[in-house]
Write a protein that holds these residues in place. Structure first.
Motif, PDB file in Angstrom:
ATOM      1  N   ILE A 171       6.560   8.482  -4.851  1.00 58.28           N
ATOM      2  CA  ILE A 171       6.715   7.149  -4.238  1.00 58.28           C
ATOM      3  C   ILE A 171       8.109   7.035  -3.613  1.00 58.28           C
ATOM      4  N   ALA A 172       9.130   7.467  -4.374  1.00 53.77           N
ATOM      5  CA  ALA A 172      10.507   7.381  -3.875  1.00 53.77           C
ATOM      6  C   ALA A 172      10.671   8.204  -2.599  1.00 53.77           C
ATOM      7  N   ILE A 200       8.363   9.065  -0.393  1.00 50.89           N
ATOM      8  CA  ILE A 200       7.665   8.446   0.749  1.00 50.89           C
ATOM      9  C   ILE A 200       8.443   7.228   1.260  1.00 50.89           C
ATOM     10  N   VAL A 201       8.966   6.424   0.316  1.00 47.74           N
ATOM     11  CA  VAL A 201       9.762   5.254   0.732  1.00 47.74           C
ATOM     12  C   VAL A 201      10.994   5.716   1.511  1.00 47.74           C
ATOM     13  N   LEU A 223       9.883   6.920   4.933  1.00 51.13           N
ATOM     14  CA  LEU A 223       9.511   5.761   5.764  1.00 51.13           C
ATOM     15  C   LEU A 223      10.746   5.032   6.270  1.00 51.13           C
ATOM     16  N   SER A 224      11.742   4.894   5.376  1.00 50.81           N
ATOM     17  CA  SER A 224      12.952   4.174   5.789  1.00 50.81           C
ATOM     18  C   SER A 224      13.713   4.966   6.859  1.00 50.81           C
ATOM     19  N   THR A 233      12.282   6.765   9.097  1.00 45.65           N
ATOM     20  CA  THR A 233      11.515   6.741  10.353  1.00 45.65           C
ATOM     21  C   THR A 233      11.304   5.310  10.841  1.00 45.65           C
ATOM     22  N   GLY A 234      12.289   4.469  10.557  1.00 48.55           N
ATOM     23  CA  GLY A 234      12.233   3.103  11.103  1.00 48.55           C
ATOM     24  C   GLY A 234      11.618   2.087  10.167  1.00 48.55           C
ATOM     25  N   GLY A 235      11.572   2.433   8.849  1.00 45.05           N
ATOM     26  CA  GLY A 235      11.008   1.488   7.879  1.00 45.05           C
ATOM     27  C   GLY A 235      11.901   0.294   7.622  1.00 45.05           C
ATOM     28  N   THR A 236      13.213   0.502   7.820  1.00 49.70           N
ATOM     29  CA  THR A 236      14.118  -0.628   7.611  1.00 49.70           C
ATOM     30  C   THR A 236      14.493  -1.262   8.938  1.00 49.70           C
ATOM     31  N   ALA A 237      14.672  -2.558   8.897  1.00 47.22           N
ATOM     32  CA  ALA A 237      14.967  -3.275  10.153  1.00 47.22           C
ATOM     33  C   ALA A 237      16.425  -3.097  10.528  1.00 47.22           C
TER      34      ALA A 237
END
Lengths: 45, 375
Positions: free
Chosen positions: A31-32, A34-35, A38-39, A41-45
């Motif tokens: 989970i960590a 993947i998170v 994701l972050s 690749t633009g997961g965070t604003a």
């Protein structure tokens, strides 16, 4: 006194310990990861 | 006139002990404010189920047959058959949790996993004390610091000690501010506790917040299928919260649903607090083992943080590891308070909250992993 039944339970508990902790770390680690990906690749604003 | 005395004369010494236990739980709830939403219904229920020929549990009456009692029916329906109450409570809990601090710092995930160590060590100790492996596993899960998980696991494993396990789980959750500082001080130095950690708040996108509960459910379900009901309901609640189009449902899950289920769960669990089952040496042993589990969860988390510091450039205050237990937000507050005690500019709250919500996921995964050994 460690009876045969207690020893058997103890062996099972020891198996649960290493396999259980490994299982939790695998799930949480995945989970960590993947998170984190994701972050990156633009997961965070 | 005999019927007037029948009930009084039928009271056993064990039932008298249970009235005291019930009274003590009510006192802790009202006077000390320890988990009042659960300890008060449990305490009152403990008195109700232990009254002789109590109408809240099934009784066999001469010439009438079986009469059904409401608390026994609630237990059999809401916990015994479907484990519905603890699972429904997870929807409410999921809807209350903001995973933002964790998502902005994924490293904190690891501390949630490490702080489950006490569960497994307690299972070993419980087997050494002579408990059957299913009972030992149910006792160990008290260390998840998560009442509904403890109730669910002990019910699925058909443990005869569910009442004692529930009392221990909720009591120690309330006692986290007393237990954890003692355990943390045992394994940290003043210098370690004063270690500062800069916090850079990161915004987490809505896409990430929506994907997160789905991903967690799928990953946990694929690796530990037995955890699907626990993790799935927790994450469903969180998805309702984060999706942005179900605000009314999210508010209902956080408030009405969680309150109603909590009310019924506390009263229902008291069915497992029958004097004959509860007033035993095993109950005292379970209370001690529950404390042991909490202490070693804390120690496990702290030692893991120290281990991580050997390899990482950005050092972590070892106390953050202790916040990896599921008791939210008490555990994060304990770490913040202890950090400030050592250095009044040492604010660790946001890091600790991240580890703390990770602990909430890890504890339900731990519950599922343990169930996986038996199913």
């Amino acid at each position: 006194m460690l009876t045969e039944q207690v020893l058997q339970n103890l062996m099972q508990a020891a198996t649960m310990m290493w396999q259980g902790m490994l299982g939790i770390f695998v799930v949480i680690g995945l989970i960590a990861l993947i998170v984190y990906l994701l972050s990156k690749t633009g997961g965070t604003a | 006139m005999e019927f007037l005395w029948e009930g009084i004369l039928a009271v056993t010494w064990k039932q008298l002990v249970m009235y005291c236990v019930g009274g003590a739980l009510i006192w802790l709830a009202i006077k000390k404010n320890y988990e009042p939403a659960l300890l008060l219904p449990m305490g009152f229920g403990a008195i109700l189920v232990n009254l002789p020929m109590s109408g809240v549990i099934d009784q066999i009456a001469q010439g009438v047959g079986t009469t059904h009692g409401i608390i026994q029916w609630l237990f059999e329906t809401g916990i015994g058959v479907s484990e519905a109450f603890p699972l429904l409570l997870f929807i409410g809990i999921g809807a209350m949790i903001d995973f933002g601090p964790l998502l902005s710092n994924p490293k904190m995930f690891l501390f949630g996993a490490a702080a489950q160590f006490g569960i497994f060590l307690t299972i070993i100790v419980a087997t050494l004390l002579g408990f059957d492996i299913r009972d030992a596993a149910s006792i160990g899960i008290i260390g998840a610091a998560d009442g509904p998980t403890s109730i669910l696991v002990s019910q699925v494993l058909r443990s005869g000690y569910m009442g004692a396990i529930a009392v221990a789980a909720y009591s120690y959750m309330a006692l986290v501010p007393i237990i954890q500082p003692m355990a943390i001080r045992l394994v940290t130095t003043k210098k370690e506790r004063a270690m500062r950690m800069p916090y850079t708040p990161g915004n987490v996108s809505k896409r990430m917040r929506i994907l997160f509960p789905i991903l967690v459910s799928v990953i946990a379900g694929l690796v530990a299928p037995a955890s699907v009901s626990l993790v799935g309901f927790l994450m469903f609640g969180n998805l309702i919260r984060e999706c942005g189009v179900l605000n009314r449902l999210a508010a209902t899950a956080q408030n009405e649903l969680a309150n109603l289920v909590t009310l019924l769960l506390g009263l229902t669990i008291s069915f497992s607090m029958h004097a004959e089952q509860f007033v035993t040496w095993q109950t005292l042993m379970i209370l001690c083992l529950g404390l042991f589990a909490f202490v070693f969860d804390t120690i496990g988390g702290v030692l893991f943080a120290k281990l991580l510091n050997l390899f990482c450039k950005n050092k972590v205050n070892p106390m953050i590891g202790a916040a990896g237990i599921s008791a939210f937000p008490m555990s994060a507050r304990v770490v913040e308070k202890m950090g400030i005690q050592e250095d009044n500019q040492n604010h660790l709250l946001m890091h600790a909250v991240g580890a703390n919500v990770s602990g909430q996921i890890a504890s339900v995964v731990a519950g599922g992993v343990i169930l996986g050994f038996f199913l």
